[in-house]
Design a protein around this motif. Structure first.
Motif, PDB file in Angstrom:
ATOM      1  N   GLY A 249      -7.612 -12.434 -21.289  1.00  0.00           N
ATOM      2  CA  GLY A 249      -6.280 -11.953 -21.625  1.00  0.00           C
ATOM      3  C   GLY A 249      -6.100 -10.492 -21.276  1.00  0.00           C
ATOM      4  N   LYS A 250      -7.099  -9.685 -21.590  1.00  0.00           N
ATOM      5  CA  LYS A 250      -7.022  -8.251 -21.282  1.00  0.00           C
ATOM      6  C   LYS A 250      -7.011  -8.016 -19.774  1.00  0.00           C
ATOM      7  N   LYS A 251      -7.770  -8.841 -19.042  1.00  0.00           N
ATOM      8  CA  LYS A 251      -7.770  -8.698 -17.586  1.00  0.00           C
ATOM      9  C   LYS A 251      -6.407  -9.058 -16.996  1.00  0.00           C
ATOM     10  N   VAL A 252      -5.761 -10.055 -17.563  1.00  0.00           N
ATOM     11  CA  VAL A 252      -4.421 -10.424 -17.106  1.00  0.00           C
ATOM     12  C   VAL A 252      -3.432  -9.295 -17.396  1.00  0.00           C
ATOM     13  N   VAL A 253      -3.555  -8.678 -18.581  1.00  0.00           N
ATOM     14  CA  VAL A 253      -2.701  -7.537 -18.928  1.00  0.00           C
ATOM     15  C   VAL A 253      -2.887  -6.414 -17.917  1.00  0.00           C
ATOM     16  N   MET A 254      -4.133  -6.132 -17.571  1.00  0.00           N
ATOM     17  CA  MET A 254      -4.398  -5.082 -16.591  1.00  0.00           C
ATOM     18  C   MET A 254      -3.791  -5.419 -15.234  1.00  0.00           C
TER      19      MET A 254
ATOM     20  N   GLN B   7      -9.305 -10.602  -7.924  1.00  0.00           N
ATOM     21  CA  GLN B   7     -10.382 -11.382  -8.533  1.00  0.00           C
ATOM     22  C   GLN B   7      -9.921 -12.029  -9.835  1.00  0.00           C
ATOM     23  N   THR B   8      -9.180 -11.262 -10.655  1.00  0.00           N
ATOM     24  CA  THR B   8      -8.709 -11.780 -11.937  1.00  0.00           C
ATOM     25  C   THR B   8      -7.773 -12.966 -11.745  1.00  0.00           C
TER      26      THR B   8
ATOM     27  N   GLY C 293      -7.870 -15.053  -9.430  1.00  0.00           N
ATOM     28  CA  GLY C 293      -8.579 -16.163  -8.808  1.00  0.00           C
ATOM     29  C   GLY C 293      -8.321 -16.315  -7.324  1.00  0.00           C
ATOM     30  N   TRP C 294      -7.836 -15.281  -6.674  1.00  0.00           N
ATOM     31  CA  TRP C 294      -7.535 -15.368  -5.245  1.00  0.00           C
ATOM     32  C   TRP C 294      -8.758 -15.083  -4.383  1.00  0.00           C
ATOM     33  N   ALA C 295      -9.729 -14.388  -4.946  1.00  0.00           N
ATOM     34  CA  ALA C 295     -10.882 -13.957  -4.152  1.00  0.00           C
ATOM     35  C   ALA C 295     -11.878 -15.106  -3.976  1.00  0.00           C
ATOM     36  N   ASN C 296     -12.338 -15.281  -2.770  1.00  0.00           N
ATOM     37  CA  ASN C 296     -13.439 -16.200  -2.477  1.00  0.00           C
ATOM     38  C   ASN C 296     -14.107 -15.728  -1.197  1.00  0.00           C
ATOM     39  N   ARG C 297     -15.131 -16.440  -0.754  1.00  0.00           N
ATOM     40  CA  ARG C 297     -15.917 -15.974   0.387  1.00  0.00           C
ATOM     41  C   ARG C 297     -15.094 -15.863   1.666  1.00  0.00           C
TER      42      ARG C 297
ATOM     43  N   VAL D 193      -5.275  16.315  -4.733  1.00  0.00           N
ATOM     44  CA  VAL D 193      -6.437  15.710  -5.405  1.00  0.00           C
ATOM     45  C   VAL D 193      -6.009  14.529  -6.276  1.00  0.00           C
ATOM     46  N   ALA D 194      -4.918  14.711  -7.025  1.00  0.00           N
ATOM     47  CA  ALA D 194      -4.450  13.648  -7.922  1.00  0.00           C
ATOM     48  C   ALA D 194      -4.016  12.410  -7.146  1.00  0.00           C
ATOM     49  N   VAL D 195      -3.319  12.610  -6.033  1.00  0.00           N
ATOM     50  CA  VAL D 195      -2.844  11.468  -5.242  1.00  0.00           C
ATOM     51  C   VAL D 195      -4.019  10.716  -4.615  1.00  0.00           C
ATOM     52  N   VAL D 196      -5.022  11.455  -4.153  1.00  0.00           N
ATOM     53  CA  VAL D 196      -6.220  10.795  -3.614  1.00  0.00           C
ATOM     54  C   VAL D 196      -6.903   9.974  -4.710  1.00  0.00           C
ATOM     55  N   MET D 197      -6.972  10.516  -5.926  1.00  0.00           N
ATOM     56  CA  MET D 197      -7.540   9.772  -7.046  1.00  0.00           C
ATOM     57  C   MET D 197      -6.727   8.518  -7.336  1.00  0.00           C
ATOM     58  N   VAL D 198      -5.415   8.627  -7.231  1.00  0.00           N
ATOM     59  CA  VAL D 198      -4.556   7.454  -7.416  1.00  0.00           C
ATOM     60  C   VAL D 198      -4.890   6.395  -6.365  1.00  0.00           C
ATOM     61  N   GLY D 199      -5.085   6.835  -5.120  1.00  0.00           N
ATOM     62  CA  GLY D 199      -5.407   5.900  -4.051  1.00  0.00           C
ATOM     63  C   GLY D 199      -6.729   5.185  -4.290  1.00  0.00           C
ATOM     64  N   LEU D 200      -7.752   5.918  -4.710  1.00  0.00           N
ATOM     65  CA  LEU D 200      -9.050   5.304  -4.990  1.00  0.00           C
ATOM     66  C   LEU D 200      -8.947   4.335  -6.169  1.00  0.00           C
ATOM     67  N   HIS D 201      -8.195   4.750  -7.172  1.00  0.00           N
ATOM     68  CA  HIS D 201      -7.978   3.895  -8.344  1.00  0.00           C
ATOM     69  C   HIS D 201      -7.242   2.612  -7.946  1.00  0.00           C
ATOM     70  N   LEU D 202      -6.242   2.767  -7.096  1.00  0.00           N
ATOM     71  CA  LEU D 202      -5.466   1.612  -6.654  1.00  0.00           C
ATOM     72  C   LEU D 202      -6.301   0.642  -5.834  1.00  0.00           C
ATOM     73  N   ARG D 203      -7.101   1.181  -4.932  1.00  0.00           N
ATOM     74  CA  ARG D 203      -7.896   0.306  -4.071  1.00  0.00           C
ATOM     75  C   ARG D 203      -8.809  -0.592  -4.901  1.00  0.00           C
ATOM     76  N   HIS D 204      -9.493  -0.004  -5.859  1.00  0.00           N
ATOM     77  CA  HIS D 204     -10.377  -0.804  -6.716  1.00  0.00           C
ATOM     78  C   HIS D 204      -9.571  -1.696  -7.654  1.00  0.00           C
ATOM     79  N   GLY D 205      -8.449  -1.173  -8.163  1.00  0.00           N
ATOM     80  CA  GLY D 205      -7.639  -1.941  -9.100  1.00  0.00           C
ATOM     81  C   GLY D 205      -6.992  -3.154  -8.463  1.00  0.00           C
TER      82      GLY D 205
END
Length: 254
Positions: free
Chosen positions: A39-44, A213-214, A216-220, A195-207
């Protein structure tokens, strides 16, 4: 003579005690779906998608500064007069801003809750460190990058929205506030923004990748394409947000 043997207690049917775990009623976990990790992952994922949508629209609006002051000011005025006269001045924009704040708070709540749950589930660190450097890097980006983004958001609002720390003040035109905010003499503001915008970009890429993944779209077969999509969206947003302040600081936009 036939002897009659009565059934004793030893052969009597045995009934399970009322407090037996087998017959005990199952208790639902407190918090329901939102209290669970899924549930928390869906919220995120949902709040993250809402924030990405906001960032895309905000970036497109900022780029109007390249079309002149009037174009940027007209865009800012349009935002404040959405649905007029049906809705009073700035009503829709205020609702959108409140929705964004709610999304940020829920996103942070879900992230902190998941982090604490993971810590409780594994209180003792592994003797052999199995985490890759990439995973550790991503964890630090998501944890400290999120805090950096929140602090920058406060400054950004005080500077360009409310004009509290802006040289032109609140009563100036939006284009004038933006140009004054990134004036070459305030290069340190542009550096903080960079610096802040670059941090946003790194955060977005991982997010974005985590959201895939949350959901269920990710697969090999899709992983490579989804990772590339997350990186592309992040890169476009970073470039789009950095273009106006850098152009103003280096005198391209005056």
């Amino acid at each position: 003579m036939t002897a009659t043997i009565e059934r004793g207690a030893a052969t009597a049917p045995v009934t399970a005690p009322q407090n037996s775990p087998k017959n005990a009623p199952t208790r639902k976990k407190p918090g329901g779906f939102l209290g669970s990790s899924n549930g928390k992952k869906v919220v995120m994922a949902v709040t993250g998608a809402a924030m990405v949508g906001f960032l895309v629209l905000h970036m497109l609006g900022n780029l109007k500064i390249f079309f002149g002051r009037d174009s940027f000011n007209d865009y800012a005025h349009w935002l404040r007069t959405l649905l007029e006269p049906f809705a009073p001045y700035r009503t829709v924009l205020t609702i959108l801003e409140i929705g964004l704040v709610v999304a940020v708070v829920l996103h942070m709540w879900a992230a902190i809750s998941l982090s604490r749950r993971a810590g409780k589930a594994r209180p003792v660190k592994y003797v052999a460190k199995k985490k890759s450097q990439a995973n550790g890097y991503a964890t630090h980006i998501m944890r400290f990058g999120g805090l950096t983004i929140v602090l920058f958001l406060v400054w950004h609002l005080l500077d360009l929205t409310f004009g509290v720390v802006n040289p032109k003040g609140f009563n100036s035109a939006p284009a004038d506030r933006m140009i004054a905010g990134f004036d070459p003499s305030r290069w340190w503001v542009t550096l903080i923004y960079f610096v802040a915008v670059v941090m946003v970009g790194l955060h977005l890429r991982h997010g974005i990748w985590s959201a895939f993944q949350t959901l269920g779209w990710a697969n090999r077969t899709r992983n490579q394409a989804l990772r590339a999509s997350a990186a592309l969206v992040s890169a476009v947003l970073v470039i789009g947000f950095l273009a106006p302040p850098l152009a103003i600081t280096f005198g391209v936009v005056k």
